[in-house]
Design a protein around this motif. Sequence first.
Motif, PDB file in Angstrom:
ATOM      1  N   VAL A  22       0.831  -1.203   0.000  1.00 35.50           N
ATOM      2  CA  VAL A  22       0.000   0.000   0.000  1.00 35.50           C
ATOM      3  C   VAL A  22       0.862   1.248   0.000  1.00 35.50           C
ATOM      4  CG1 VAL A  22      -1.607   1.375   1.391  1.00 35.50           C
ATOM      5  CG2 VAL A  22      -2.035  -1.066   1.056  1.00 35.50           C
ATOM      6  N   PHE A  23       1.837   1.313   0.900  1.00 39.91           N
ATOM      7  CA  PHE A  23       2.621   2.537   1.041  1.00 39.91           C
ATOM      8  C   PHE A  23       3.674   2.691  -0.050  1.00 39.91           C
ATOM      9  CE2 PHE A  23       0.522   2.345   5.100  1.00 39.91           C
ATOM     10  CZ  PHE A  23       0.254   3.680   5.362  1.00 39.91           C
ATOM     11  N   ASP A  24       4.166   1.589  -0.600  1.00 45.79           N
ATOM     12  CA  ASP A  24       5.047   1.709  -1.764  1.00 45.79           C
ATOM     13  C   ASP A  24       4.299   2.344  -2.932  1.00 45.79           C
ATOM     14  OD1 ASP A  24       7.358   0.712  -0.626  1.00 45.79           O
ATOM     15  OD2 ASP A  24       7.124  -1.314  -1.424  1.00 45.79           O
ATOM     16  N   ARG A  25       3.045   1.920  -3.137  1.00 44.58           N
ATOM     17  CA  ARG A  25       2.267   2.439  -4.269  1.00 44.58           C
ATOM     18  C   ARG A  25       1.946   3.912  -4.114  1.00 44.58           C
ATOM     19  NH1 ARG A  25      -1.101  -2.510  -4.478  1.00 44.58           N
ATOM     20  NH2 ARG A  25      -2.524  -1.364  -3.131  1.00 44.58           N
ATOM     21  N   CYS A  26       1.630   4.347  -2.894  1.00 51.19           N
ATOM     22  CA  CYS A  26       1.170   5.731  -2.737  1.00 51.19           C
ATOM     23  C   CYS A  26       2.293   6.684  -2.329  1.00 51.19           C
ATOM     24  CB  CYS A  26       0.014   5.811  -1.745  1.00 51.19           C
ATOM     25  SG  CYS A  26       0.458   5.531  -0.022  1.00 51.19           S
ATOM     26  N   SER A  27       3.534   6.209  -2.265  1.00 47.04           N
ATOM     27  CA  SER A  27       4.623   7.020  -1.722  1.00 47.04           C
ATOM     28  C   SER A  27       4.871   8.295  -2.521  1.00 47.04           C
ATOM     29  CB  SER A  27       5.909   6.187  -1.643  1.00 47.04           C
ATOM     30  OG  SER A  27       6.272   5.689  -2.913  1.00 47.04           O
ATOM     31  N   ASP A  28       4.758   8.230  -3.846  1.00 46.17           N
ATOM     32  CA  ASP A  28       5.058   9.402  -4.670  1.00 46.17           C
ATOM     33  C   ASP A  28       4.069  10.543  -4.447  1.00 46.17           C
ATOM     34  OD1 ASP A  28       7.293   8.246  -5.752  1.00 46.17           O
ATOM     35  OD2 ASP A  28       6.292   7.557  -7.579  1.00 46.17           O
ATOM     36  N   ARG A  29       2.853  10.222  -4.000  1.00 45.87           N
ATOM     37  CA  ARG A  29       1.825  11.251  -3.833  1.00 45.87           C
ATOM     38  C   ARG A  29       1.482  11.500  -2.372  1.00 45.87           C
ATOM     39  NH1 ARG A  29      -2.481   7.954  -6.666  1.00 45.87           N
ATOM     40  NH2 ARG A  29      -1.165   6.344  -5.804  1.00 45.87           N
ATOM     41  N   ILE A  92       8.953  -0.073   6.647  1.00 45.47           N
ATOM     42  CA  ILE A  92       8.875  -1.246   5.787  1.00 45.47           C
ATOM     43  C   ILE A  92       8.825  -0.878   4.310  1.00 45.47           C
ATOM     44  CG2 ILE A  92       6.352  -1.441   5.702  1.00 45.47           C
ATOM     45  CD1 ILE A  92       6.756  -4.478   6.236  1.00 45.47           C
ATOM     46  N   SER A  93       8.521   0.407   4.012  1.00 44.69           N
ATOM     47  CA  SER A  93       8.313   0.832   2.624  1.00 44.69           C
ATOM     48  C   SER A  93       9.561   1.503   2.057  1.00 44.69           C
ATOM     49  CB  SER A  93       7.127   1.803   2.539  1.00 44.69           C
ATOM     50  OG  SER A  93       7.065   2.400   1.259  1.00 44.69           O
ATOM     51  N   SER A  94      10.173   0.875   1.072  1.00 42.39           N
ATOM     52  CA  SER A  94      11.321   1.482   0.397  1.00 42.39           C
ATOM     53  C   SER A  94      10.889   2.723  -0.382  1.00 42.39           C
ATOM     54  CB  SER A  94      11.988   0.472  -0.540  1.00 42.39           C
ATOM     55  OG  SER A  94      11.039  -0.093  -1.423  1.00 42.39           O
ATOM     56  N   GLY A  95       9.658   2.738  -0.892  1.00 43.92           N
ATOM     57  CA  GLY A  95       9.155   3.891  -1.625  1.00 43.92           C
ATOM     58  C   GLY A  95       9.042   5.121  -0.748  1.00 43.92           C
ATOM     59  N   MET A 101      14.201  10.939   1.403  1.00 45.90           N
ATOM     60  CA  MET A 101      15.581  11.368   1.201  1.00 45.90           C
ATOM     61  C   MET A 101      15.740  12.219  -0.071  1.00 45.90           C
ATOM     62  SD  MET A 101      16.847  10.306   3.914  1.00 45.90           S
ATOM     63  CE  MET A 101      18.544  10.792   3.640  1.00 45.90           C
ATOM     64  N   GLU A 102      14.962  11.918  -1.112  1.00 50.78           N
ATOM     65  CA  GLU A 102      15.084  12.669  -2.363  1.00 50.78           C
ATOM     66  C   GLU A 102      14.495  14.070  -2.252  1.00 50.78           C
ATOM     67  OE1 GLU A 102      13.197  10.384  -5.366  1.00 50.78           O
ATOM     68  OE2 GLU A 102      14.837   8.950  -5.589  1.00 50.78           O
ATOM     69  N   ARG A 103      13.323  14.163  -1.625  1.00 48.24           N
ATOM     70  CA  ARG A 103      12.592  15.421  -1.695  1.00 48.24           C
ATOM     71  C   ARG A 103      12.782  16.316  -0.473  1.00 48.24           C
ATOM     72  NH1 ARG A 103       6.147  16.164  -3.072  1.00 48.24           N
ATOM     73  NH2 ARG A 103       6.147  18.428  -3.057  1.00 48.24           N
ATOM     74  N   LEU A 104      12.937  15.696   0.696  1.00 50.37           N
ATOM     75  CA  LEU A 104      12.885  16.501   1.906  1.00 50.37           C
ATOM     76  C   LEU A 104      14.205  16.638   2.645  1.00 50.37           C
ATOM     77  CD1 LEU A 104       9.520  15.276   3.465  1.00 50.37           C
ATOM     78  CD2 LEU A 104       9.962  17.460   2.365  1.00 50.37           C
ATOM     79  N   HIS A 105      14.975  15.571   2.694  1.00 53.60           N
ATOM     80  CA  HIS A 105      15.981  15.527   3.750  1.00 53.60           C
ATOM     81  C   HIS A 105      17.384  15.156   3.287  1.00 53.60           C
ATOM     82  CE1 HIS A 105      12.446  15.885   6.196  1.00 53.60           C
ATOM     83  NE2 HIS A 105      11.971  14.762   5.724  1.00 53.60           N
ATOM     84  N   ALA A 106      17.690  15.383   2.021  1.00 56.53           N
ATOM     85  CA  ALA A 106      19.019  14.994   1.537  1.00 56.53           C
ATOM     86  C   ALA A 106      20.128  15.696   2.315  1.00 56.53           C
ATOM     87  CB  ALA A 106      19.144  15.315   0.052  1.00 56.53           C
ATOM     88  N   HIS A 107      19.897  16.957   2.717  1.00 57.45           N
ATOM     89  CA  HIS A 107      20.939  17.709   3.420  1.00 57.45           C
ATOM     90  C   HIS A 107      21.109  17.268   4.866  1.00 57.45           C
ATOM     91  CE1 HIS A 107      17.167  19.701   4.319  1.00 57.45           C
ATOM     92  NE2 HIS A 107      17.733  20.397   5.283  1.00 57.45           N
TER      93      HIS A 107
END
Length: 251
Positions: A22-29, A92-95, A101-107
């Motif tokens: 469920v959370f892998d599928r909806c992670s992008d949105r 548990i969700s890699s997504g 890490m990509e959008r919010l917290h890379a720094h």
Amino acid sequence: MAVGGIGSGMTDIYDPQFVKTVFDRCSDRYITFSLICSFGFTERWRQQCVAAMPSPGAGGARGYDLMAGTGEVWPHLLKRFDDIGSITVVDISSGMHRRAMERLHAHRAHRIEFIEDDVLASDLPSESADFVISTFGLKTFNPEQHARLAALIARVLKPGGVFSMIEASDPKGWWLRPLYLLHLKVVLPLIERILLRGAQDFAMIGTYSTNFGNAAGIAATLRSHGLEVEFSKYFFGCATGVSGRKVGPSS
């Protein structure tokens, strides 16, 4: 615990692999949908969850963010306790983690370590944490899993260690509860179906939330494991939380 899920037949919606899917599928949105459709309350509640947590003590504190999702609590946590040494996040969700890490917290990556795992199956060391935090992950567990989670938190906290958790809840007794449930059960699934053309993943999140009830049950379970616990309600009970500490020499 078998209940109706997505698709045909009966599905255990609390099975770890089902939750992951469920959370892998909806992670992008997830970030945008949850912020807009909660009218910004989810962000406020994360901030309140951090505010409710007692201080983890001296600088360099290390702790866990359990069921961390997109990591939206990290800015609030690091703002209030800017001397935190590290946060180990478990989800548990890699997504969801990729999104964090990509959008919010890379720094902030140098202060964050990620474990992709079912938290209840994770071999986290005993007395390894100065703090434990969790925002909006409790709903994905049933009562038996909550008992295992409480035991885990009691085990991994150091003596004097602190915790805080929050979850969207069913505001029983609030006179606007029917409108709240209409929003959760009808409006949000309709938005997803029309605008997002999704697999009803956000509707599933609504199901988790209404099944959860509130955090009173896990508060009692945490107390049964010897933890000091304070139960809190937010915005008429639309969210509830628990916070406190493990009694010990450092308390």
